[in-house]
Design a protein around this motif. Sequence first.
Motif, PDB file in Angstrom:
ATOM      1  N   LEU A   1      16.197 -28.447  30.084  1.00 15.92           N
ATOM      2  CA  LEU A   1      17.335 -29.685  30.130  1.00 15.92           C
ATOM      3  C   LEU A   1      16.294 -31.133  30.283  1.00 15.92           C
ATOM      4  O   LEU A   1      16.692 -31.474  29.534  1.00 15.92           O
ATOM      5  N   ARG A   2      15.342 -30.734  30.846  1.00 13.42           N
ATOM      6  CA  ARG A   2      14.384 -32.558  30.941  1.00 13.42           C
ATOM      7  C   ARG A   2      13.960 -32.585  29.062  1.00 13.42           C
ATOM      8  O   ARG A   2      13.574 -33.616  28.843  1.00 13.42           O
ATOM      9  N   ASN A   3      13.400 -31.408  28.928  1.00 10.87           N
ATOM     10  CA  ASN A   3      12.316 -31.753  26.996  1.00 10.87           C
ATOM     11  C   ASN A   3      13.458 -32.270  26.309  1.00 10.87           C
ATOM     12  O   ASN A   3      13.591 -33.627  25.203  1.00 10.87           O
ATOM     13  N   ARG A   4      14.885 -31.569  26.257  1.00 12.71           N
ATOM     14  CA  ARG A   4      16.335 -32.124  26.086  1.00 12.71           C
ATOM     15  C   ARG A   4      16.740 -33.323  25.866  1.00 12.71           C
ATOM     16  O   ARG A   4      16.684 -34.252  25.339  1.00 12.71           O
ATOM     17  N   ARG A   5      16.663 -34.089  27.078  1.00 18.45           N
ATOM     18  CA  ARG A   5      17.059 -35.210  27.787  1.00 18.45           C
ATOM     19  C   ARG A   5      15.628 -35.850  27.423  1.00 18.45           C
ATOM     20  O   ARG A   5      16.156 -37.878  26.810  1.00 18.45           O
ATOM     21  N   ALA A   6      14.274 -35.936  27.181  1.00 23.17           N
ATOM     22  CA  ALA A   6      12.993 -36.976  26.602  1.00 23.17           C
ATOM     23  C   ALA A   6      13.436 -36.407  25.348  1.00 23.17           C
ATOM     24  O   ALA A   6      12.636 -38.067  24.524  1.00 23.17           O
ATOM     25  N   MET A   7      14.001 -36.043  24.619  1.00 21.74           N
ATOM     26  CA  MET A   7      13.944 -36.274  23.194  1.00 21.74           C
ATOM     27  C   MET A   7      15.331 -36.744  21.872  1.00 21.74           C
ATOM     28  O   MET A   7      15.290 -36.968  21.640  1.00 21.74           O
ATOM     29  N   LEU A   8      16.601 -36.727  23.075  1.00 22.58           N
ATOM     30  CA  LEU A   8      17.680 -36.639  22.488  1.00 22.58           C
ATOM     31  C   LEU A   8      18.523 -38.181  23.446  1.00 22.58           C
ATOM     32  O   LEU A   8      19.178 -38.560  22.920  1.00 22.58           O
ATOM     33  N   GLY A   9      17.299 -38.653  25.228  1.00 25.21           N
ATOM     34  CA  GLY A   9      18.134 -39.252  25.612  1.00 25.21           C
ATOM     35  C   GLY A   9      19.215 -38.288  26.504  1.00 25.21           C
ATOM     36  O   GLY A   9      19.921 -37.575  26.131  1.00 25.21           O
ATOM     37  N   ASP A  10      19.531 -38.974  27.353  1.00 28.05           N
ATOM     38  CA  ASP A  10      20.202 -38.594  28.511  1.00 28.05           C
ATOM     39  C   ASP A  10      21.713 -38.455  27.804  1.00 28.05           C
ATOM     40  O   ASP A  10      22.476 -37.798  28.390  1.00 28.05           O
ATOM     41  N   ALA A  11      22.051 -39.947  27.365  1.00 31.67           N
ATOM     42  CA  ALA A  11      24.113 -39.903  27.163  1.00 31.67           C
ATOM     43  C   ALA A  11      24.183 -38.501  26.033  1.00 31.67           C
ATOM     44  O   ALA A  11      25.307 -38.514  25.942  1.00 31.67           O
TER      45      ALA A  11
END
Length: 429
Positions: free
Chosen positions: A12-22
Amino acid sequence: MDAHDHDYERGLRNRRAMLGDAWVDRSTTQSTAFNADFQNFITRYAWHEVWGRPGLAAKTRRVIVLAITCALGRWEEFELHLRAALAGGSGASLGAGDDAASALTPDEVRELLIQAAVYAGVPAANTGMAIAARLLRELGHELPLQPAGESGHPGCGRSRKSRGEPALHCTVREARSGRAAGTIVFSHALGADASMWDAVANRLAATHRVVCYDHRGHGDSAAPPGPYTMAQLTDDAAALLDELAFGPVLWVGLSLGGMVGQELALRAPQRLAALVIANSSARFDEAGREAWLQRIAAIESGGLETIADGTMARWFSEAFRRERPAEVARWRRRIVSNDARAYVAAGHAVREHDALDRLDGIRVPTLVIAGAADAGTPPAMSQAIAARIAGARLELMADVAHLSALEQPAAFSALIERFAAEVAAAVPR
């Protein structure tokens, strides 16, 4: 057993880092009984098991994903990752030794899609270009109109011919940064052509407009009857600078190009912001002048083949000739494919060049570069030049012969970059 799902949280951390929180919040908070398992699966499997591996930089993984989704025509996924790449995700680190510098510039996306056109097909790249253009506009990038006929290959510049006589061929690389810190003009050695500067020019074009030109009798420039004089070659250069109208330039000349640079600085200093004289001479002694006569005579009797091997021995160090035989063979072909009459005509200009006693008249900032293994124009010749020009600095490049810019392009470029920065810093604001 720890109830905390480390793999999911890392993913989840990596996914947010690459795609953004929104985007991630929307995907995870709107999951249903139907797709919750799938969301958990891709978060752990794709975003932790793959994206969490430190073997590739996050930016490289972005490029791989975009290339594959473009090739497969997975346009929804392509757009998702392209938008995130252009926006830079959240800017957070993946926590795997990555520096989080994973955003892609519009130029990098363009290069990715041009390469995709070769390996995945033009239709795929065409669709990718359309999606990218739409996203760039949405993200606030200006995309001004530009005729396709005015586009030039960034690796060799846009070619043009001067209007004067003789017509000179040159290439112009506009600064990839979009705002040129200045214009650098590269002037090549006898028997070479503008392409000898490719590696150096491409590096410096990151921040500067770069012009490379062919002397009369070389490359794609006109070859009027000779013999030529250094005054003629200098007039050619001055006329080209006037036609290009880029303002005072940083002139970088190697060997013959360095001789032209000396004369330009003496006769037309207003055209130069600064001067680099590399692997050059301001005057040959009697032995050197006699050697030139013998070389010219050999060409006139037996053609350029008679001097090709000796030229390679002067141009390149022994180590370079041993380690890079294909590159040496390329430049041997360049020598023998020249117009022999034009080579001889320019050879007379080199032989007769004599600026040593006038060099104290040069007032522009000057850098002199010598090759420690240069037998054609030994370091002593560069030392003599630097000693005559007020404030000139001499840099000695180790382990290189005459064509220092070809043997060690990165080191040569670094010298030019540092000198250009010094010159710019000295200009009153």
